[in-house]
Design a protein around this motif. Structure first.
Motif, PDB file in Angstrom:
ATOM      1  N   THR A  22       0.844  -1.409   0.118  1.00  0.00           N
ATOM      2  CA  THR A  22      -0.080   0.035  -0.290  1.00  0.00           C
ATOM      3  C   THR A  22       0.860   1.194   0.079  1.00  0.00           C
ATOM      4  N   ARG A  67      -5.952  -0.931  -1.385  1.00  0.00           N
ATOM      5  CA  ARG A  67      -5.613  -1.114  -2.775  1.00  0.00           C
ATOM      6  C   ARG A  67      -6.615  -2.365  -3.286  1.00  0.00           C
ATOM      7  N   PRO A 108      -0.234  -0.185  -9.512  1.00  0.00           N
ATOM      8  CA  PRO A 108      -1.033  -0.539  -8.780  1.00  0.00           C
ATOM      9  C   PRO A 108      -2.259   0.680  -8.437  1.00  0.00           C
ATOM     10  N   VAL A 110      -4.476   2.300  -5.992  1.00  0.00           N
ATOM     11  CA  VAL A 110      -4.776   2.767  -4.671  1.00  0.00           C
ATOM     12  C   VAL A 110      -6.130   3.775  -4.629  1.00  0.00           C
TER      13      VAL A 110
END
Length: 285
Positions: free
Chosen positions: A202, A231, A281, A283
């Motif tokens: 994260t 996430r 990612p 997030v």
């Protein structure tokens, strides 16, 4: 010869020329070369700080009995009028703290690191060593993704625990039982592992506070956030693994690093489905 630029080992008689300074844990360190031109690291503490010397000497005793590619090697040690020092094999790459820089890391990289860290815990526990804290600054990762532990200054040997030690280490990565003063056990490392894994996934640890006391209370009393709330692209099974590692009660965590590895290997079988996950990612803000 400028004494400030050289250290001589009282153990081996070798002389080390000091180069660039950096830090390993709470200790000053230098890149160095011995009198044969071989590269090494020097980790040192002041000769007047007997508590720091005791911790570094204790770490040296643990390192001397370890033989594992994921742990920095002890090459030599010595003491002079200004410092007590260890000579370590140099490690390439950067720390996990430097890799993080406050942002989540790609899932494939995190899984590679997580598996290596679990293998490392399995090895250390088999040698009777409890890390007590898994700080990202204690681990280097190179361009091939290999992870090496360079700092065991907070670790305990179960056979001969130190006479005195910092109870917490870095509170961000401390377990509830460590903070409360209860017996630190191997499952305490499973909790610290969960904290680090949460941060790798994260970009931030599960608990953040303005001071040590605030962090300690959160570890003791506050449920960690769901990693998927931060996430949402993560597989549910991986989120469940993190959640189990972060259980407040040791008996609710994985019973051993071996059990953790078994779960990780089961998750690796899902790699084909994870490969479709975007490497950048997702997030939640």
């Amino acid at each position: 010869m400028n004494d400030a630029l050289y250290l001589q080992s009282t153990r081996s008689g070798r002389t080390y020329r000091l180069g660039r300074a950096f830090r390993i844990g709470g200790c000053l360190a230098h890149e160095a070369q011995d009198d044969q031109g071989v590269r090494c690291w020097i980790k040192q503490v002041s000769a007047t700080d007997e508590a720091a010397i005791a911790r570094l000497r204790y770490e040296a005793i643990m390192l001397a009995k370890l033989d594992y590619p994921g742990v920095v090697r002890l090459l030599d040690r010595g003491r002079n009028r200004s410092c007590f020092f260890l000579v370590l094999s140099p490690v390439s790459g950067r720390t996990l703290s430097e890799a993080l820089e406050g942002r989540p890391l790609p899932l494939s990289f995190v899984l590679t690191v997580a598996t290596q860290l679990a293998h490392l815990l399995h090895y250390l526990h088999a040698q009777g060593i409890i890390c007590r804290t898994l700080d990202p600054s204690a681990f280097y990762t190179d361009h091939l993704g290999r992870v090496t532990c360079v700092d065991l200054s907070m670790a305990w040997d179960e056979v001969s625990p130190p006479d005195s030690a910092d109870l917490y280490g870095n509170t961000t990565y401390s377990s509830p039982e460590q903070i409360s003063g209860s017996v630190v056990q191997r499952r305490s490392d499973i909790y610290s592992y969960g904290v680090l894994l949460f941060e790798l996934l994260t970009g931030r640890p599960p608990f953040q506070g303005s001071n040590r006391g605030d962090l300690a209370l959160q570890h003791l009393l506050t449920s960690p956030p769901d990693v998927r709330d931060i996430r949402p692209d993560l597989p549910q099974d991986l989120a469940g693994l993190v959640d189990r590692c972060l259980a407040k009660s040791p008996v609710q965590r994985f019973p051993s690093a071996a059990a953790l590895l078994e779960k990780l290997h089961a998750l690796e079988c899902m790699t084909a489905s994870w490969s479709a996950i975007e490497e950048t990612p997702c997030v939640s803000q």
